[in-house]
Write a protein that holds these residues in place. Structure first.
Motif, PDB file in Angstrom:
ATOM      1  N   GLN A 117       0.786  -1.114  -0.034  1.00 53.34           N
ATOM      2  CA  GLN A 117      -0.016   0.020  -0.047  1.00 53.34           C
ATOM      3  C   GLN A 117       0.920   1.351  -0.118  1.00 53.34           C
ATOM      4  N   ALA A 118       0.698   2.011  -1.095  1.00 54.02           N
ATOM      5  CA  ALA A 118       1.566   3.140  -1.233  1.00 54.02           C
ATOM      6  C   ALA A 118       0.637   4.506  -0.651  1.00 54.02           C
ATOM      7  N   PRO A 119       1.367   5.626  -0.127  1.00 53.19           N
ATOM      8  CA  PRO A 119       0.522   6.700   0.449  1.00 53.19           C
ATOM      9  C   PRO A 119      -0.640   7.023  -0.521  1.00 53.19           C
ATOM     10  N   GLY A 120      -1.801   7.088   0.012  1.00 53.51           N
ATOM     11  CA  GLY A 120      -3.078   7.641  -0.851  1.00 53.51           C
ATOM     12  C   GLY A 120      -3.563   6.687  -1.772  1.00 53.51           C
ATOM     13  N   LYS A 121      -3.093   5.450  -1.791  1.00 49.46           N
ATOM     14  CA  LYS A 121      -3.585   4.603  -2.547  1.00 49.46           C
ATOM     15  C   LYS A 121      -4.212   3.243  -1.936  1.00 49.46           C
ATOM     16  N   GLU A 122      -4.904   2.250  -2.677  1.00 48.23           N
ATOM     17  CA  GLU A 122      -5.335   1.243  -2.035  1.00 48.23           C
ATOM     18  C   GLU A 122      -4.497   0.124  -2.128  1.00 48.23           C
ATOM     19  N   ARG A 123      -4.488  -0.799  -1.018  1.00 44.73           N
ATOM     20  CA  ARG A 123      -3.671  -1.995  -0.801  1.00 44.73           C
ATOM     21  C   ARG A 123      -3.986  -2.694  -2.114  1.00 44.73           C
ATOM     22  N   PRO A 180      11.364   3.103  -8.301  1.00 46.17           N
ATOM     23  CA  PRO A 180      10.542   3.970  -7.220  1.00 46.17           C
ATOM     24  C   PRO A 180       9.194   3.633  -7.094  1.00 46.17           C
ATOM     25  N   GLU A 181       8.578   2.981  -8.200  1.00 45.44           N
ATOM     26  CA  GLU A 181       6.931   2.839  -7.927  1.00 45.44           C
ATOM     27  C   GLU A 181       6.906   1.718  -7.018  1.00 45.44           C
ATOM     28  N   ASP A 182       7.825   0.974  -6.596  1.00 44.42           N
ATOM     29  CA  ASP A 182       7.633  -0.176  -5.516  1.00 44.42           C
ATOM     30  C   ASP A 182       7.385   0.384  -4.245  1.00 44.42           C
ATOM     31  N   THR A 183       7.835   1.635  -4.088  1.00 43.63           N
ATOM     32  CA  THR A 183       7.787   2.167  -2.660  1.00 43.63           C
ATOM     33  C   THR A 183       6.358   1.986  -2.040  1.00 43.63           C
ATOM     34  N   ALA A 184       6.389   1.510  -0.866  1.00 40.77           N
ATOM     35  CA  ALA A 184       4.937   1.143  -0.273  1.00 40.77           C
ATOM     36  C   ALA A 184       5.416   0.462   1.190  1.00 40.77           C
ATOM     37  N   VAL A 185       4.233   0.433   1.949  1.00 41.72           N
ATOM     38  CA  VAL A 185       4.373  -0.570   3.058  1.00 41.72           C
ATOM     39  C   VAL A 185       3.900  -1.839   2.636  1.00 41.72           C
ATOM     40  N   PHE A 220      -7.102 -12.539  -4.536  1.00 47.59           N
ATOM     41  CA  PHE A 220      -6.337 -11.721  -4.723  1.00 47.59           C
ATOM     42  C   PHE A 220      -6.848 -10.142  -4.186  1.00 47.59           C
ATOM     43  N   THR A 221      -7.883 -10.095  -3.119  1.00 50.42           N
ATOM     44  CA  THR A 221      -8.294  -9.026  -2.960  1.00 50.42           C
ATOM     45  C   THR A 221      -8.176  -8.834  -1.381  1.00 50.42           C
ATOM     46  N   PRO A 222      -7.910  -7.878  -0.790  1.00 50.25           N
ATOM     47  CA  PRO A 222      -7.564  -7.913   0.752  1.00 50.25           C
ATOM     48  C   PRO A 222      -8.615  -8.404   1.598  1.00 50.25           C
TER      49      PRO A 222
END
Length: 124
Positions: free
Chosen positions: A39-45, A88-93, A106-108
């Motif tokens: 999950q990246a900032p401002g985006k869905e998991r 860089p686009e792999d940056t996330a928790v 495939f969905t949380p």
């Protein structure tokens, strides 16, 4: 009680590699599916990868296929995510998740257990 504990995140330059670990406890996981989400900032998991614990069969999101590898070590009750050619686009928790069956999902909302997450930051 199932516990999932992630580790291995950090800061890496673009093109580099990291290996995430997810230590699982509280169950015998042979009938479970395990996955990594991010999950990246401002985006869905979003889904990253899934592994059938007993068979070892794997599924990947198109964005990481060929760069990331999910695996498991049954003796250590640990799931890994080897990440190569990071962007860089792999940056996330990054989160480890477990579901009480082995069918790939495939969905949380379909997952039963979650870890606390580990931060991955890829600099350009």
């Amino acid at each position: 009680q199932v516990q999932l504990v992630e580790s291995g995140g950090g800061l890496v330059q673009a093109g580099g590699s990291l290996r995430l670990s997810c230590a699982a406890s509280g169950r015998t996981f042979s009938s479970y599916g395990m996955a990594w989400f991010r999950q990246a900032p401002g985006k869905e998991r979003e889904f990253v990868a899934h592994i059938n614990w007993s068979r070892g069969s794997t599924y990947y999101a198109a964005s990481v296929k060929g760069r990331f590898t999910i695996s498991r070590d049954s003796a250590k009750n640990t799931v890994y995510l080897q990440m190569n050619s990071l962007k860089p686009e792999d940056t996330a928790v990054y989160y480890c998740a477990a579901v009480r069956h082995t069918l790939p999902v495939f969905t949380p909302s379909q997952y039963d257990y979650w870890g606390q997450g580990t931060q991955v930051t890829v600099s350009s």
